[in-house]
Write an enzyme that holds these catalytic residues in place. Structure first.
Site, short mmCIF file in Angstrom:
data_model
loop_
_atom_site.label_atom_id
_atom_site.label_comp_id
_atom_site.label_asym_id
_atom_site.label_seq_id
_atom_site.Cartn_x
_atom_site.Cartn_y
_atom_site.Cartn_z
N GLU A 183 12.13 0.91 11.38
CA GLU A 183 11.60 0.75 10.79
C GLU A 183 11.48 -0.89 10.26
OE1 GLU A 183 8.84 2.38 9.48
OE2 GLU A 183 9.27 4.39 10.26
N HIS B 122 9.58 -3.14 12.36
CA HIS B 122 8.22 -3.72 11.68
C HIS B 122 8.17 -3.95 10.55
CE1 HIS B 122 5.75 0.28 13.40
NE2 HIS B 122 6.56 1.26 13.34
#
Length: 510
Positions: free
Chosen positions: A277, A280
């Site tokens: 994550e 991202h």
């Protein structure tokens, strides 16, 4: 009205719309992290009301009038200028939004919110029968949306749609079509199957039990925060929270949040989920802030987005150099690693074993999980399969592609939240991200030199700067395929990814 005045009106209007959408993102983050159990029904209505408002703004006739004033003017003469990029993307978004009836947009938003909320409770109790009506409604509404979009012409320069699924895929990976995806997946599947057979036939097995020792959640959180900071994630412009299904969400400039899922007895989920994550979030934090609220300041596609997350999770985070830097600290934080060597730990976190759970899959088998979902989605939207058929079809494909099959629904057809959220057409971007990641990384090493020695010294900034200059800073200026070609000099291909896997796993498994 002059083209200049029309463009300024577009900028103002579209940024106001982006502010409203960012409030929706904040509400979505809250719903998946902090909301009280009894708040879901009200939140679904809030999301439906916001969807109605956003749809009204996205279809406002003034957008069409302003676009007509700007299109064909000197402002957009250079197709790669900021104004031309924005106008190109605004036009396509306007036509897509205008084609979708307000009733459908609102119903779909509410159905997705209700299905996601039910899924969070239904998955742990393995309640497929209870979840199925929610899924059927989301699927039916998504199919209706796909039929509307399929009737539209594609964006200028993009290939025509070949089938219904393309209209959904195009929303996540602009310009990509099923007929281009399938040969990529076929080449990838052949290479992965051969490599997997050799690995399983090697007789070598890492001791993965070391990853299932006690790993206190608070210690995982502290260690994860240290990794985030070292790799370049700005913690003053984001946060890390626990959730049922990890995600990253950009609220706006200065607020890009990530979540992860911890297990007291499993190292990988919390730590590598955080690194994923983070990738991202690094992309979102690296987008040009001066263009926020416009396509020029948006990520180009979900595939390119995924390339950043898989890069930091795997090409960086599972490299030997990364753990040469951080394993000594990991042994200080986790007493259960006290008797483990760096070599054994690195082998364990790169273990290859066919499994049921996509988000915990290794690099060699991961894309076979995505292939299952792609084939099922294509069958659904080709009318060859219905939602009721999914559990049996899922199990059959897992036996064929991975040699395993689920014994329940929660580790089978219900393991992902994506279909509850209406994200049909999304899954292929995960594999595209792996392919793009390998191509980008290969090019970065050609220009910067070997990167693992840098990682071993804790030097992540040069690589992050490289990705920001060549990928993040471009926003949506180029289509994904064109961006990959400009950065790497080659069209998207499975070959660099397969070569990366061959080299890495030959060293590990012999």
């Amino acid at each position: 009205m002059t083209p200049e005045a029309a463009y300024e009106s577009l900028l103002t209007f579209q940024k106001e719309t982006a502010y409203l959408a960012s409030l929706g993102a904040l509400a979505a983050w809250d719903q998946r992290t902090m909301i009280p159990k009894k708040g879901h029904e009200h939140r679904a209505r809030q999301m439906a009301a916001l969807a109605r408002l956003l749809h009204q703004r996205m279809t406002d006739p003034r957008i069409g009038e302003w676009l007509e004033k700007v299109e064909g003017s000197p402002l957009v003469q250079d197709p790669l200028s900021d104004a031309a990029v924005n106008v190109r993307e605004w036009r396509q978004a306007y036509e897509r939004a205008r084609a979708i009836p307000e009733r459908l947009a609102v119903e779909l938003a509410q159905a997705e919110s209700e299905a996601e909320s039910f899924w969070e409770e239904a998955r742990p109790r393995d309640d497929w029968r209870g979840f199925l009506p929610y899924l059927k409604r989301v699927y039916a509404l998504t199919k209706e949306k796909a039929e509307v979009l399929f009737a539209l012409p594609p964006a200028p320069g993009d290939p025509p749609y070949g089938e219904l699924y393309d209209a959904l895929l195009d929303g996540y990976e602009p310009g990509m079509r099923a007929r281009e995806l399938l040969p990529l997946f076929a080449e990838l599947k052949e290479g992965l199957k051969g490599l997997l057979d050799r690995i399983l036939g090697s007789g070598k097995r890492p001791d993965t039990s070391i990853l299932h020792r006690p790993y206190p959640v608070e210690a995982q959180r502290r260690f994860a925060l240290e990794l985030l900071s070292a790799c370049g994630y700005d913690l003053e412009a984001g946060r890390l929270d626990p959730t049922a299904h990890p995600f990253e969400i950009a609220i706006g400039p200065g607020d890009v949040r990530i979540t992860t899922r911890y297990y007291e007895d499993f190292f990988n989920a919390g730590i590598f989920g955080t690194l994923h994550e983070m990738g991202h979030a690094l992309y979102e934090q690296g987008l040009p802030k001066e263009h926020w609220g416009t396509p020029r300041g948006d990520a180009v596609s979900l595939g390119v987005h995924e390339s950043q997350s898989r890069t930091w999770e795997n090409l960086v985070g599972r490299s030997l150099g990364f753990w040469e830097r951080f394993f000594p600290r990991a042994r200080e934080v986790f007493a259960s690693l006290g008797d483990v060597s760096l070599e054994d730990f690195h082998f364990a976190v790169n273990a290859v074993e066919p499994s049921l759970i996509r988000v915990e899959a290794d690099e060699v088998t991961y894309n076979l999980h995505i292939l299952v979902r792609l084939e099922l989605e294509l069958a659904l939207f080709r009318g060859e399969l219905s939602p009721e058929d999914l559990p049996e079809a899922w199990a059959e494909k897992y036996r064929d592609h991975l040699g395993v099959a689920p014994k329940d629904y929660k580790d089978g057809v219900m393991q992902d939240v994506h279909w509850a959220g209406g994200l049909f057409g999304y899954f292929p971007t995960y594999t595209l991200g792996n392919l793009y990641a390998a191509q980008f990384f290969q090019k970065a090493e050609a220009e910067l030199g070997p990167l693992e020695p840098r990682f071993a010294r804790g030097e992540f900034q040069p690589f992050l700067d490289w990705t920001r200059a060549r990928i993040h800073a471009e926003g949506s200026r180029f289509r994904p395929r064109v961006l990959v070609e400009r950065v790497t000099g080659e069209a998207p291909s499975a070959r660099p990814f397969l070569a990366y896997l061959e080299k890495k796993y030959a060293a590990l498994y012999g």
